[in-house]
Design an enzyme around this catalytic site. Structure first.
Site, short mmCIF file in Angstrom:
data_model
loop_
_atom_site.label_atom_id
_atom_site.label_comp_id
_atom_site.label_asym_id
_atom_site.label_seq_id
_atom_site.Cartn_x
_atom_site.Cartn_y
_atom_site.Cartn_z
N GLU A 85 35.34 6.51 16.01
CA GLU A 85 34.75 5.55 16.96
C GLU A 85 35.62 5.36 18.20
O GLU A 85 35.13 5.03 19.27
CB GLU A 85 34.55 4.20 16.25
N HIS A 138 38.98 21.34 -5.74
CA HIS A 138 37.90 21.98 -6.48
C HIS A 138 36.59 21.87 -5.72
O HIS A 138 35.52 21.90 -6.29
CB HIS A 138 37.79 21.35 -7.87
N LYS A 159 22.74 0.28 17.76
CA LYS A 159 22.44 -1.10 17.39
C LYS A 159 21.23 -1.59 18.20
O LYS A 159 20.32 -2.22 17.66
CB LYS A 159 23.64 -2.01 17.69
O1 PA5 Z 1 34.94 -1.06 15.16
C1 PA5 Z 1 33.96 -1.64 15.56
O2 PA5 Z 1 33.98 -2.37 16.57
C2 PA5 Z 1 32.63 -1.52 14.82
O3 PA5 Z 1 32.71 -0.61 13.77
C3 PA5 Z 1 32.26 -2.88 14.24
O4 PA5 Z 1 33.27 -3.33 13.38
C4 PA5 Z 1 30.93 -2.82 13.48
O5 PA5 Z 1 29.94 -2.26 14.28
C5 PA5 Z 1 30.53 -4.23 13.04
O6 PA5 Z 1 30.45 -5.07 14.13
P1 PA5 Z 1 30.51 -6.65 13.99
O7 PA5 Z 1 31.85 -7.01 13.43
O8 PA5 Z 1 30.32 -7.16 15.38
O9 PA5 Z 1 29.42 -7.06 13.06
#
Ligand code: PA5
Length: 474
Positions: A298, A327, A441
């Site tokens: 990410e 394996h 989202k």
């Molecule tokens: O790293 C990030 O910002 C994302 O993976 C969020 O943690 C994830 O989308 C969840 O978002 P939120 O904490 O706003 O619900």
């Protein structure tokens, strides 16, 4: 161990060098040296940004006041509740899962209440109706603490799972008591979850502003579930602080996080290693490689550079587990395309010793086990894999932790976060923010009929005329 103990992780990158795997696949000393001036410059930038209030994730190891509050809350809750449900996804749950998997009994939920010493631990991240129903059928709602975690407060999966669990809780114990059994970890001021928490009177803990979800493991986001499960969260923070002290130099060869970042990015950009495998030789550390996978993907998977040029940057992170993946995946890693850098994680001393009993005399083929031990076998398998990879010119690194404890896990968390920040600089992308995730989202909101997303919904539901041509039906 005291809070001022030093970092203990060892990084051995010999098998990723020219000397070990040759010039096509191996990284040379010259390449590392060539990168040094830019790394120094970026190090100064990161230090300056931190001084100016950016990069605030670096302050989390000092957040001991917040940790004290978490421990006080958890100590009470450990006595009161039999079950604990964490509702959150991505950065809001992966850190807690990694910590608990590393530091608690692997079958913790199956232990007796006395042996476990705190509530059983359940996670609802996916809005999978089968798992959510099964969880609600398994827990004792009258003795369940629910921790809903969302930085934005509006993520669809988390919001939906929370509404389902909240409703079940209200039906089981009534509205007032349900509110007492919910703790929300969210932005201190903004978002719908904050609003609901204030209206309904939930206990809340803050997701620190200025920190992305995937950097929150050392905040209340990761610390509350960990403390509920009995993890020494001060040791987690101490390990992270020790790594921060060790990783304070701008010199690639002195800073383990920068070294790992430089090796990974050089492997990708100069030696075509577009994938990075993290392969611990310990079941307890599998969650850590899952947490790292999200962090790396990410943070670095970005279309635009910091100069707004289209770069499509990133290195695909893969999680693997030794020896199981010997394996499974290792056949591909040693004989398939040479497109991976592999970071093996070794454990100096496992927390348990299990001797392998002598085989019957007739089983001569197993006599090599005589006097052996399972941890020794697992570690020999790791050495064998490193050797096999190196023999086939597949670059690999070994990160060794002396053992698996809260201090070491804190070290890994901090090191891997700094590694990711420096890798972002080397790819010339901003490792913060996640526009690709936000796009998905928004599409979900549109498809579910959220107000304000009508145009996107129309676009998503408009089928191309030839759509049927590409669908195979029975
Ligand atoms: O790293 C990030 O910002 C994302 O993976 C969020 O943690 C994830 O989308 C969840 O978002 P939120 O904490 O706003 O619900």
């Amino acid at each position: 161990m005291t809070a001022s103990a030093s970092s203990r992780l060892v990084i051995d990158y010999r098998n990723a060098t020219v000397d070990a795997v040759g010039p096509t696949h191996g990284i040379s000393d010259a390449e590392l040296s060539e990168l040094q001036p830019y790394v120094s410059e970026q190090h100064d930038r990161i230090v300056n940004e931190h001084r100016n209030g950016v990069q605030r994730w670096q302050d989390l190891p000092d957040n001991t006041a917040n940790a004290d509050e978490v421990v006080e809350f958890a100590n009470d809750a450990r006595k009161t509740y039999r079950d604990f449900i964490l509702i959150g996804i991505g950065g809001s749950s992966l850190g807690a899962i990694a910590t608990i998997q590393a530091l608690c009994h692997p079958y913790r939920n199956l232990l007796s209440d006395e042996e476990r010493g705190g509530p059983r631990f359940f996670v609802l991240d996916n809005p999978d109706p089968e798992k959510v129903r099964a969880t609600l059928e398994t827990v004792d709602l009258s003795r369940t603490l629910v921790n809903v975690v969302s930085k934005s407060g509006q993520t669809a999966e988390t919001a939906a799972n929370f509404l389902v669990v909240r409703d079940a809780l209200i039906q089981a114990v009534g509205k007032e008591q349900a509110a007492r059994q919910i703790v929300a970890t969210t932005d201190p001021e903004n978002g719908i979850l904050r609003q609901m928490a204030d209206q309904e009177g939930y206990r809340t803990f803050p997701v620190p502003p200025g920190v992305d979800g995937r950097q929150t493991v050392l905040s209340a986001v990761g610390l509350i579930p960990a403390a509920l499960a009995g993890v020494d969260i001060h040791q987690l923070l101490a390990g992270a602080a020790a790594m921060r002290a060790r990783a304070s130099s701008g010199d690639i060869r002195d800073n383990p996080a920068y070294l790992l970042a430089a090796l990974s990015v050089l492997a990708d950009t100069r030696h075509d290693k577009s994938m990075l495998v993290t392969m611990p030789y310990a079941d307890g550390l599998f969650g850590l490689s899952d947490w790292f996978r999200q962090l790396w993907a990410e943070s670095l998977g970005k279309k635009l550079s910091t100069d707004n040029e289209v770069v499509f940057a990133g290195q695909t992170p893969i999680k693997a587990l030794g020896a199981i993946d010997q394996h499974s995946q290792i056949q591909l890693y040693t004989e398939g395309p040479n497109d991976k850098l592999i970071q093996l994680i070794a454990v100096g001393a496992y927390r348990e010793k299990v001797e392998i009993p002598s085989p019957p005399k007739s089983a001569t083929e197993l006599s090599y086990f005589r006097g052996g031990e399972l941890g020794q076998l697992l570690d020999c398998e790791r050495l064998a894999t490193a050797w096999a990879l190196t023999e086939t010119e597949r670059p690999n690194i070994t990160i060794t932790t002396p053992t698996i404890d809260a201090f070491a896990v804190g070290e890994f968390f901090y090191m891997m976060q700094l590694q990711t920040v420096m890798a972002g600089a080397l790819y010339h992308v901003n490792p913060f923010g996640q526009p690709g995730v936000e796009a998905g989202k928004n599409a979900t909101y549109a498809l579910m009929g959220r107000e304000g997303y009508e145009d996107l919904k129309k676009e998503l539901l408009t089928e191309p005329e030839d759509a049927g041509k590409y669908v195979s039906t029975p």
